[in-house]
Design an enzyme around this catalytic site. Structure first.
Site, PDB file in Angstrom:
ATOM      1  N   GLY A  10       0.819  -1.213   0.000  1.00 20.21           N
ATOM      2  CA  GLY A  10       0.000   0.000   0.000  1.00 20.21           C
ATOM      3  C   GLY A  10       0.850   1.258   0.000  1.00 20.21           C
ATOM      4  N   GLY A  12      -0.144   4.434   0.163  1.00 23.33           N
ATOM      5  CA  GLY A  12      -0.906   5.596   0.606  1.00 23.33           C
ATOM      6  C   GLY A  12      -0.082   6.416   1.585  1.00 23.33           C
ATOM      7  N   PHE A  13      -0.757   7.220   2.397  1.00 23.12           N
ATOM      8  CA  PHE A  13      -0.041   8.098   3.324  1.00 23.12           C
ATOM      9  C   PHE A  13       0.787   7.309   4.332  1.00 23.12           C
ATOM     10  CE2 PHE A  13      -3.535  10.923   1.943  1.00 23.12           C
ATOM     11  CZ  PHE A  13      -2.776  12.004   1.545  1.00 23.12           C
ATOM     12  N   GLY A  14       0.210   6.208   4.883  1.00 22.06           N
ATOM     13  CA  GLY A  14       0.932   5.436   5.877  1.00 22.06           C
ATOM     14  C   GLY A  14       2.132   4.708   5.297  1.00 22.06           C
ATOM     15  N   VAL A  78      -2.276  -7.891  -4.199  1.00 16.92           N
ATOM     16  CA  VAL A  78      -2.097  -8.931  -3.178  1.00 16.92           C
ATOM     17  C   VAL A  78      -3.352  -9.790  -3.100  1.00 16.92           C
ATOM     18  CG1 VAL A  78      -1.826  -9.330  -0.702  1.00 16.92           C
ATOM     19  CG2 VAL A  78      -0.457  -7.580  -1.856  1.00 16.92           C
ATOM     20  N   GLU A 170     -17.948  18.683   0.635  1.00 17.21           N
ATOM     21  CA  GLU A 170     -17.124  19.307  -0.399  1.00 17.21           C
ATOM     22  C   GLU A 170     -17.713  19.064  -1.787  1.00 17.21           C
ATOM     23  OE1 GLU A 170     -13.618  17.346   0.923  1.00 17.21           O
ATOM     24  OE2 GLU A 170     -12.894  19.073   2.037  1.00 17.21           O
ATOM     25  N   ASP A 299      -6.055   3.295   7.448  1.00 16.93           N
ATOM     26  CA  ASP A 299      -7.503   3.078   7.429  1.00 16.93           C
ATOM     27  C   ASP A 299      -7.915   1.621   7.574  1.00 16.93           C
ATOM     28  OD1 ASP A 299      -7.713   5.742   7.040  1.00 16.93           O
ATOM     29  OD2 ASP A 299      -8.637   5.656   5.056  1.00 16.93           O
ATOM     30  N   ALA A 315      -5.609  11.089   6.983  1.00 16.20           N
ATOM     31  CA  ALA A 315      -4.239  11.037   6.513  1.00 16.20           C
ATOM     32  C   ALA A 315      -3.203  11.247   7.628  1.00 16.20           C
ATOM     33  CB  ALA A 315      -4.039  12.058   5.394  1.00 16.20           C
TER      34      ALA A 315
END
Lengths: 420, 420
Positions: A10, A12-14, A78, A170, A299, A315
């Site tokens: 992954g 992403g941010f992490g 995966v 938004e 998440d 995030a």
């Protein structure tokens, strides 16, 4: 430990924060993602609403680590984890042996058991989701322009957003701006100012993670933009014809989903307990129960704060967890005592169209223009790379000065005939 | 004539020029296109090769005419023309009555009767074509990184472009730059510098519409970029495994088609003769034979110059024809004598990767750096709007200074698994 192999699933941010923080640790890292790009999800709704272009908020992951020869980036999907053999299984048949595994596989939208709603009410998690919503919103105006049946025209000019968290607010805000401010001069047979934008929320207020005072301000800002907000009643049916809310059926051809998320199957891969949203319940050091070499972050992990409240799926939380796991790996290498994860809440921001936003930094709570500037500057700051910061700043400045959105493209289909 | 209704089908270079030039004529205009955007096709190959983003070279047509209340823009797919009833038939059932009809419906790629080649060798005419080629090129590198079979890896790292006109030369040049200069540091298991880029041309030289001296220079520039150019032999087979050229079969997983075009069915709709490429053969004033109220312009029209050579299918020719038809309509309104169309060749430009280009302005012929600057400035000049000019100039400057392409995104598919 020189031959220690960390597999991160992954980007992403992490996942990126973890790989960044392992720089110089002398560890071999393989970063797997089923996309070739890291996506700045907080601004994804701006792609869906014609403000930004896809390449302004996404970056090829492997480019970010071109100067880190110890990092291998793989495009791969995966299919499972063999914790006994310490291996990650990829759908293309490849197998990755790991010494330490970090699952940072995120979440996707969930329909609370009504997956049949997905085709009519797409969610917003990927670049394709964003261009799908963009296409549907723009096509609705196009079709309304040629529609001869008034009921059909009304349904085409009714836009429903389900869920009043930050994404829903938004989306609704920008669709309203598009209809009421950007488009009116361009159509001859319809008045886009009469388009209805309806934001539906089952709970009692918009942006429920904020304090009521800020929710109230957001509600007022939405009303000022011409968004109709329906609170306190859940959607009970969702079809190609429209949405059922309590007793009322509202005809609509364009429904967007921002109501729920479902974690990735990380818990299933590991065979460990998950919470109701599918998040893997992990230990205080973010390892999977009974699997000290496997971490789950972001998440897709269920982590509790000392207060008993869950760590939110945002995030900054994912980044803190990525940084924490890097510290644990460093500590283990040096034989030190690994720390315990503590979430530090850095504040919450949400925006409602042009010039309106709310910010909650604990004791300091802001609303209006100043919050909006803080929101904009913070988001540009967190983008990756000089080029994207300039590009997004330029796009926003242009829209701010000219009122004209630049990414109003209907793509993905050969012709409108295919749509039917 | 106040109620004269001009229907223009196609919002390409010809159609837009016509609508622009009819400004102030007091004529009602309906502009129909099956896309919502005008596309700057000369730079489409840069979207396919990760240099530009889709929104930098495409603009919503209706926005261009927001200040012209007499112009109605429709997103619609034409299915036929009833010249007796003076009506255009749309696929959604709508019918548009016209007093004057202008068909500016362009061309698409053609496979010389081998339409079965299209799925393995996509052409480049739409934004989706460009993102498809981009995805295939980027995925080939990704898959080569994980491939275990050396033959498969070689085929994945072999990129074939068929057709050495401007589009084919530009595509091959940028793919070679991407493989040999941009990507090498980002992969761990493959050496992208060893990727083969093969440009195949059945004719005896590249860029055959230029003089031999400039073709020779372009060939040398392609060789310098590491492009293998195969001249004088046509492709006789094209499969998912590779390409047959004469006696030789070259394994490749990424084939792009830039070899032939086929006009839109305008001639068929009108029931008038067409040339071999399907272009409607029109009169000297660009009207359809026997249909003085119907004009055919741009890539879908077959027009001869005084020299006997056909007017080329390029953007300046389409624009001149659009401007000419506007003059004819003006002249007819005033009862004057309509002029005869004369094509003025303004010069030809082609580029071959960074810093190399050729230019032919009749007596003045240029090659190398100066031609490249002229090419760049001319293309920025012809873009629509300040915003796009800045955005493209900025993207190019960034790439020129950093060597890094910004639009390297694989999109359109959920996961790589869907690709198989």
């Amino acid at each position: 430990m020189a031959d220690h192999h960390v597999v991160v699933v992954g980007g992403g941010f992490g996942g990126l924060q973890l790989v960044n923080d392992l720089k110089g640790a002398g560890i071999r890292i393989t970063l797997v993602d089923r996309r070739n790009h890291h996506l700045f999800q907080p601004l994804l709704y701006q792609v869906a609403t014609t403000i930004l272009s896809t390449s302004e908020i996404a970056w090829p992951i492997r480019h970010l680590y071109s100067d880190r020869p110890e990092v291998t980036t793989l495009l791969g999907d995966v299919s499972g984890v063999d914790t006994g053999a310490k291996s990650v299984l990829l759908r293309d048949g490849n197998v990755l042996r790991y010494d330490t595994l970090v699952l940072a596989t995120g979440a996707t939208h969930a329909y609370f058991g009504r997956d049949d709603w997905e085709p009519v009410a797409p969610g917003l998690k990927t670049l394709e989701d964003a261009t799908t919503i963009r296409r549907r919103v723009l096509l609705a105006f196009e079709r309304a322009e040629t529609a001869s049946d008034p009921a059909e025209r009304d349904a085409l000019l009714t836009f429903i957003v389900i869920g009043a968290g930050p994404t829903g607010v938004e989306l609704a805000g920008i669709i309203a701006e598009l209809a009421h401010k950007t488009l009116p001069k361009e159509f001859r047979n319809i008045d886009t100012r009469k388009a209805r934008v309806i934001l539906v929320e089952a709970g009692p207020r918009v942006l429920p993670t904020f304090v009521p005072e800020l929710s109230d301000y957001a509600l007022k800002a939405l009303n000022d933009l011409g968004v109709e907000v329906r609170l306190g009643k859940p959607v009970t049916e969702c079809t190609a014809e429209g949405v059922q809310i309590g007793e009322e059926f509202i005809g609509s051809r364009t429904i967007s989903w921002a109501a729920g998320v479902q974690a990735s199957p990380a818990a299933k891969w590991l065979g460990i307990p998950a919470d109701r949203a599918g998040r893997a319940v992990v230990e205080k050091d973010l390892t999977a129960p009974g699997l000290p070499d496997v971490f789950v972050i972001g998440d897709t992990a269920s982590v509790m704060q000392e207060s008993g409240a869950p760590v939110p799926g945002v995030a900054p939380a994912a980044k803190q967890q990525g940084a924490f796991v890097a510290k644990v790996i460093h500590a283990r290498m040096k034989g030190g005592t690994p720390p315990v994860f503590k979430y530090r809440h850095q504040g919450s921001l949400a925006t409602i169209g042009r010039s309106a936003a709310i910010a909650d930094f604990g004791r300091i709570k802001l609303k209006g223009g100043l919050a909006w500037w803080i929101w904009g500057i913070a988001h540009i700051y967190f983008l990756i790379g000089t080029r994207s910061r300039f590009a997004v700043a330029w796009s926003w400045l242009w829209i701010y000065l000219s009122g004209q959105h630049s990414a109003r493209l209907i793509t993905q289909r050969e012709t409108i005939a295919d749509e039917k």
